[in-house]
Design a protein around this motif. Structure first.
Motif, PDB file in Angstrom:
ATOM      1  N   ARG A 160     -25.919  11.573 -44.838  1.00 59.01           N
ATOM      2  CA  ARG A 160     -26.727  10.363 -44.669  1.00 59.01           C
ATOM      3  C   ARG A 160     -26.805   9.576 -45.967  1.00 59.01           C
ATOM      4  N   ARG A 161     -26.816  10.274 -47.085  1.00 65.98           N
ATOM      5  CA  ARG A 161     -26.885   9.591 -48.379  1.00 65.98           C
ATOM      6  C   ARG A 161     -25.581   8.854 -48.689  1.00 65.98           C
ATOM      7  N   ASP A 162     -24.448   9.525 -48.424  1.00 63.41           N
ATOM      8  CA  ASP A 162     -23.146   8.923 -48.722  1.00 63.41           C
ATOM      9  C   ASP A 162     -22.691   7.947 -47.646  1.00 63.41           C
ATOM     10  N   ALA A 177     -10.285  14.973 -42.230  1.00 64.73           N
ATOM     11  CA  ALA A 177     -10.702  13.661 -41.729  1.00 64.73           C
ATOM     12  C   ALA A 177     -12.012  13.237 -42.383  1.00 64.73           C
ATOM     13  N   VAL A 178     -12.200  11.936 -42.479  1.00 67.04           N
ATOM     14  CA  VAL A 178     -13.421  11.349 -43.026  1.00 67.04           C
ATOM     15  C   VAL A 178     -13.991  10.414 -41.964  1.00 67.04           C
ATOM     16  N   GLY A 179     -15.251  10.602 -41.592  1.00 64.98           N
ATOM     17  CA  GLY A 179     -15.832   9.814 -40.507  1.00 64.98           C
ATOM     18  C   GLY A 179     -17.191   9.233 -40.834  1.00 64.98           C
ATOM     19  N   ALA A 180     -17.552   8.173 -40.115  1.00 67.93           N
ATOM     20  CA  ALA A 180     -18.857   7.520 -40.282  1.00 67.93           C
ATOM     21  C   ALA A 180     -19.398   7.129 -38.914  1.00 67.93           C
ATOM     22  N   PRO A 208     -13.716   9.879 -51.599  1.00 65.83           N
ATOM     23  CA  PRO A 208     -14.816   8.903 -51.710  1.00 65.83           C
ATOM     24  C   PRO A 208     -14.382   7.475 -51.392  1.00 65.83           C
ATOM     25  N   LYS A 209     -13.169   7.100 -51.792  1.00 66.66           N
ATOM     26  CA  LYS A 209     -12.676   5.750 -51.495  1.00 66.66           C
ATOM     27  C   LYS A 209     -12.485   5.573 -49.988  1.00 66.66           C
ATOM     28  N   ARG A 215     -17.064   3.884 -43.920  1.00 68.21           N
ATOM     29  CA  ARG A 215     -18.479   3.526 -43.780  1.00 68.21           C
ATOM     30  C   ARG A 215     -18.646   2.022 -43.616  1.00 68.21           C
ATOM     31  N   ALA A 216     -17.922   1.238 -44.414  1.00 69.48           N
ATOM     32  CA  ALA A 216     -18.024  -0.217 -44.323  1.00 69.48           C
ATOM     33  C   ALA A 216     -17.574  -0.716 -42.953  1.00 69.48           C
TER      34      ALA A 216
END
Length: 229
Positions: A160-162, A177-180, A208-209, A215-216
């Motif tokens: 939630r913070r990131d 995988a990276v998800g939002a 992180p990138k 996230r955006a």
């Protein structure tokens, strides 16, 4: 100038407040608790729930003590989902993510304890994820599922913070995988997006990138659905 309420408007507003009290976190309510959540007198809530139940907007369990959304509310929600067409809203963002990252981008929705892949755009890399639209994966093993679950937690954590979650070789060896999460008009996560591919390309320096980009994109889709931070 304050316009006077049209006769019956107050009853409609109160009935809507009862329906809005239902969420993933509160799928069932006892009468007293529901009335308190909607800031209504118990007798008023009981009278309105009776009308909503007759219309199929709410239903009660076998004991008659717990209220939940009824079949008509569920059907209406499905019609609203088709009208907003989440897939169309997210498609351009998936294409942009796949092009920018070179990885496969997915749109997924929560179904019970799983995440269902609703749409997918393959990245240009020769080695990547295979098409899997329609596939369901355990929520706790996917980046999208972790992102959705984080929105339901009462204690803020790293996800939630990131603003994004990472699933590193939890679903499949060699895959990361990276998800939002994608938020609906209220406070519930209605879907999530991710980018995924071979773990060798998802380095500690790169994640992180990618997380910021995912996230955006998720925030833009959420805004198009009517969500406000």
């Amino acid at each position: 100038m304050i316009m006077p309420l049209i006769p019956g408007t107050q009853a409609v507003t109160r009935a809507v407040s009862l329906l809005k009290a239902f969420s993933d976190a509160h799928r069932e309510w006892r009468l007293t608790d529901l009335a308190r959540a909607a800031r209504l007198h118990r007798a008023t809530a009981h009278r309105l729930l009776g009308a909503l139940e007759r219309e199929g907007m709410v239903a009660r369990d076998a004991s008659g003590e717990l209220y939940r959304l009824g079949p008509e509310a569920i059907a209406m929600g499905a019609r609203a989902a088709r009208a907003s067409d989440l897939r169309d809203l997210a498609r351009a963002e998936l294409e942009a993510l796949a092009a920018a990252s070179g990885e496969t981008a997915t749109l997924e929705v929560p179904v019970g304890s799983d995440m269902l892949i609703l749409d997918e755009v393959m990245g240009p890399a020769l080695v990547g994820a295979t098409p899997s639209v329609g596939t369901r994966w355990p929520m706790k093993l996917t980046s999208t599922g972790k992102a959705v679950l984080a929105t339901r937690s009462k204690r803020p954590g790293r996800v939630r913070r990131d603003g994004y979650a990472v699933a590193k070789e939890e679903l499949e060896r060699g895959y990361t995988a990276v998800g939002a999460a994608i938020m609906g008009p209220g406070s519930d996560a209605v879907a999530a997006i991710s980018v995924g591919g071979p773990s060798l390309r998802f380095t500690a320096a790169r994640i992180p990138k990618l997380g910021a980009e995912v996230r955006a994109a998720a925030l833009r889709i959420s805004a198009s659905l009517g969500h406000r931070e």
